[in-house]
Scaffold this motif. Sequence first.
Motif, PDB file in Angstrom:
ATOM      1  N   HIS A 213       0.807  -1.225   0.000  1.00 31.77           N
ATOM      2  CA  HIS A 213       0.000   0.000   0.000  1.00 31.77           C
ATOM      3  C   HIS A 213       0.840   1.274   0.000  1.00 31.77           C
ATOM      4  O   HIS A 213       0.338   2.352   0.304  1.00 31.77           O
ATOM      5  N   ASP A 255      -4.898   3.750 -10.404  1.00 30.66           N
ATOM      6  CA  ASP A 255      -5.956   2.740 -10.263  1.00 30.66           C
ATOM      7  C   ASP A 255      -5.376   1.377  -9.904  1.00 30.66           C
ATOM      8  O   ASP A 255      -5.905   0.678  -9.054  1.00 30.66           O
ATOM      9  N   ARG A 256      -4.297   1.015 -10.561  1.00 31.83           N
ATOM     10  CA  ARG A 256      -3.653  -0.272 -10.252  1.00 31.83           C
ATOM     11  C   ARG A 256      -3.187  -0.297  -8.790  1.00 31.83           C
ATOM     12  O   ARG A 256      -3.356  -1.302  -8.099  1.00 31.83           O
ATOM     13  N   LEU A 258      -4.282   1.520  -6.196  1.00 34.64           N
ATOM     14  CA  LEU A 258      -5.382   1.540  -5.216  1.00 34.64           C
ATOM     15  C   LEU A 258      -6.227   0.275  -5.256  1.00 34.64           C
ATOM     16  O   LEU A 258      -6.872  -0.069  -4.269  1.00 34.64           O
ATOM     17  N   HIS A 259      -6.215  -0.420  -6.405  1.00 29.38           N
ATOM     18  CA  HIS A 259      -7.088  -1.599  -6.535  1.00 29.38           C
ATOM     19  C   HIS A 259      -6.335  -2.920  -6.524  1.00 29.38           C
ATOM     20  O   HIS A 259      -6.859  -3.947  -6.926  1.00 29.38           O
ATOM     21  N   GLY A 260      -5.074  -2.855  -6.080  1.00 31.81           N
ATOM     22  CA  GLY A 260      -4.326  -4.093  -5.864  1.00 31.81           C
ATOM     23  C   GLY A 260      -3.877  -4.818  -7.126  1.00 31.81           C
ATOM     24  O   GLY A 260      -3.617  -6.016  -7.100  1.00 31.81           O
ATOM     25  N   THR A 261      -3.797  -4.109  -8.260  1.00 29.80           N
ATOM     26  CA  THR A 261      -3.332  -4.769  -9.487  1.00 29.80           C
ATOM     27  C   THR A 261      -1.971  -4.234  -9.939  1.00 29.80           C
ATOM     28  O   THR A 261      -1.565  -4.412 -11.082  1.00 29.80           O
TER      29      THR A 261
END
Length: 287
Positions: A213, A255-256, A258-261
Amino acid sequence: MLNFEKKTDFFVGIDSDGCAFDTMELKQKECFIPCTIKHYGLQGVSKYTREAEEFVNLYSKSRGINRFPALVETLNWLRRRPQVVARGIQVPELPRVTEWIHREKKLGNDALKKEVKATQDPELAACLEWSEAVNHAVAEMVKGVPPFPFVRESLEKLQGLADVAVVSATPQEALVREWEEHGIASYVTMIGGQEFGTKKEMLQKSTEYPKGHSLMLGDAPGDYKAAMANQVLFFPINPGDEEKSWQRFFNEGIDRFLHGTFDSAYQQELVDAFEKYLPVNPPWPVL
Ligand SMILES: [Mg+2]
């Protein structure tokens, strides 16, 4: 270490010089290079001096290193360039400066001033004169440089979703001035300058966040190393392609993250591309 209250579950560290702001190009090209040519008598090979200094400070693995080792490296590349030799220009060697670099831990004008006073060495004195001329040029030249496109947009997108901190080796006072001048200081939780320790030390803040994170944005190998040392993800702002990098961060990286990708394959792809921007050897023939 950075000291602020954790408000979200994500942490983003941003380097400032050459990453958020396009100040490195201006400082090197308009301030450092003219001073080097003038102070080291390189008028006869000004074109090659410019190429060598740009290579060392902006476009090689040495990008972002301290000015004194950068000066020595620049002169070394210059001395090994066939066109320079052919012109019969004497490129100065700096054995005393080199020796001082190896011995001194705080490579700055203050330390060099003390050394000049103690030794009265003309080579060190000339180097101090060069360095002070650079500072003078920077103070006159560097103002009104806005952040790269998509910096502000990215900061807006991260608002409320991540704790964002400036992680920089620039003096705090200059950082606050720059971030406030362009109205983006309000987007960050904390501005960490050199007084807060090294980038590696500042990124220890990431241990307060869940694994995966924390992310660092930077433009130099030193930023990448600081991130790796703390198991922090790294999003490179590629030298010379900063706008594209920030746009990619805005459109995809955030986006990657924050969304774990933001997985290891994606990380590797970014780092591989970054490494290609910064070669070890110059593009010209070397003796
Ligand atoms: Mg930087």
